[in-house]
Design an enzyme around this catalytic site. Structure first.
Site, PDB file in Angstrom:
ATOM      1  NE  ARG A   8       1.231   2.303  -2.537  1.00 28.17           N
ATOM      2  CZ  ARG A   8      -0.018   2.480  -2.141  1.00 28.17           C
ATOM      3  NH1 ARG A   8      -0.925   2.987  -2.966  1.00 28.17           N
ATOM      4  NH2 ARG A   8      -0.373   2.153  -0.909  1.00 28.17           N
ATOM      5  CG  HIS A   9       4.773  -1.484  -1.649  1.00 26.93           C
ATOM      6  ND1 HIS A   9       3.564  -2.103  -1.375  1.00 26.93           N
ATOM      7  CD2 HIS A   9       4.795  -0.375  -0.885  1.00 26.93           C
ATOM      8  CE1 HIS A   9       2.895  -1.403  -0.482  1.00 26.93           C
ATOM      9  NE2 HIS A   9       3.624  -0.337  -0.172  1.00 26.93           N
ATOM     10  CG  ASN A  15      -1.318  -2.182   0.680  1.00 28.61           C
ATOM     11  OD1 ASN A  15      -0.320  -2.750   0.239  1.00 28.61           O
ATOM     12  ND2 ASN A  15      -1.247  -1.011   1.298  1.00 28.61           N
ATOM     13  NE  ARG A  58       4.402  -1.329   2.915  1.00 31.58           N
ATOM     14  CZ  ARG A  58       4.774  -0.959   4.144  1.00 31.58           C
ATOM     15  NH1 ARG A  58       5.330  -1.851   4.966  1.00 31.58           N
ATOM     16  NH2 ARG A  58       4.576   0.292   4.544  1.00 31.58           N
ATOM     17  CD  GLU A  82       3.715   5.376   3.180  1.00 30.50           C
ATOM     18  OE1 GLU A  82       4.110   6.568   3.183  1.00 30.50           O
ATOM     19  OE2 GLU A  82       3.033   4.880   2.274  1.00 30.50           O
ATOM     20  CG  HIS A 149       6.613   2.646   1.265  1.00 25.78           C
ATOM     21  ND1 HIS A 149       6.264   1.347   1.555  1.00 25.78           N
ATOM     22  CD2 HIS A 149       7.930   2.768   1.597  1.00 25.78           C
ATOM     23  CE1 HIS A 149       7.320   0.704   2.034  1.00 25.78           C
ATOM     24  NE2 HIS A 149       8.343   1.551   2.073  1.00 25.78           N
TER      25      HIS A 149
END
Length: 200
Positions: A8-9, A15, A58, A82, A149
């Site tokens: 996951r980035h 976020n 990202r 995502e 994601h």
């Protein structure tokens, strides 16, 4: 045997603000860049044959940092994006509940309910399954890295374990984390790592 590394980035400002950010193309913030560098260190002793990535900044930048000393081709796929939150994009949970309470209830109650300008859970899961079906035809062995994601990784895990789309919510995938599945042609995939962030 496929050894599948799911990344996951790193963190973004969205976020940090707890915004619903799906297809909005936000970059990593300073914390996210450090998380990507940590992932590079986590993986530096691991041989990787192929790298796939969501094209969103990202994820792709996280992949590029991890790949900076490997010089592999990064295969970008829109199927790894995502969940598209449509009219919920860039809003907090409280903002969504205040502005779209009825739509939010329908969306959470019915996996086939499609958010305006966005996805339904079933459509999203179908997109991920299409990627995986093609992926598994191409790769029956090797050590492969996918940078994507939280929702995408949860969906990948759910699909590979033959769970329902809505079961993806049973998994929590942390920002900047390393997750690993072992996929054999003769057995159910095995989760070897989940939410790993510490150095070996």
């Amino acid at each position: 045997m496929v050894e599948l590394f799911l990344i996951r980035h790193g963190e973004t400002d969205s976020n940090d603000k707890n915004l619903y950010t799906g297809w909005t193309n936000v970059p990593l913030n300073s914390t996210g860049k450090n998380q990507a560098l940590n992932l590079k260190k986590l993986l530096e002793k691991e041989h990787i044959d192929f790298i796939y990535s969501s094209p969103l900044r990202r994820a792709l930048f996280t992949a590029e940092i991890i790949n900076s000393d490997r010089h592999l081709d990064i295969v970008e796929s829109d199927l790894l994006k995502e969940f598209n939150f449509g009219i919920f994009e860039n809003m907090t949970y409280k903002e969504i509940i205040k502005r779209y309470p009825d739509i939010f209830k329908l969306w959470t109650a019915y996996p086939s309910y499609k958010i305006h300008n966005g996805d339904s859970f079933r459509d999203f899961h179908k997109r991920i399954s299409n990627f995986l079906n093609d992926f598994l035809l191409k790769h029956n062995s090797g050590r492969i890295l996918i940078v994507s994601h939280g929702g995408t990784i949860r969906s990948i895990i759910s699909y590979l374990l033959n769970l329902k789309p809505e079961d993806s919510w049973k998994f929590k995938v942390k920002l900047g984390s390393l997750n690993k599945l072992l996929i054999s042609n003769s057995s159910i995939p095995c989760i070897e790592l989940l939410n790993y962030t510490k150095l070996y």
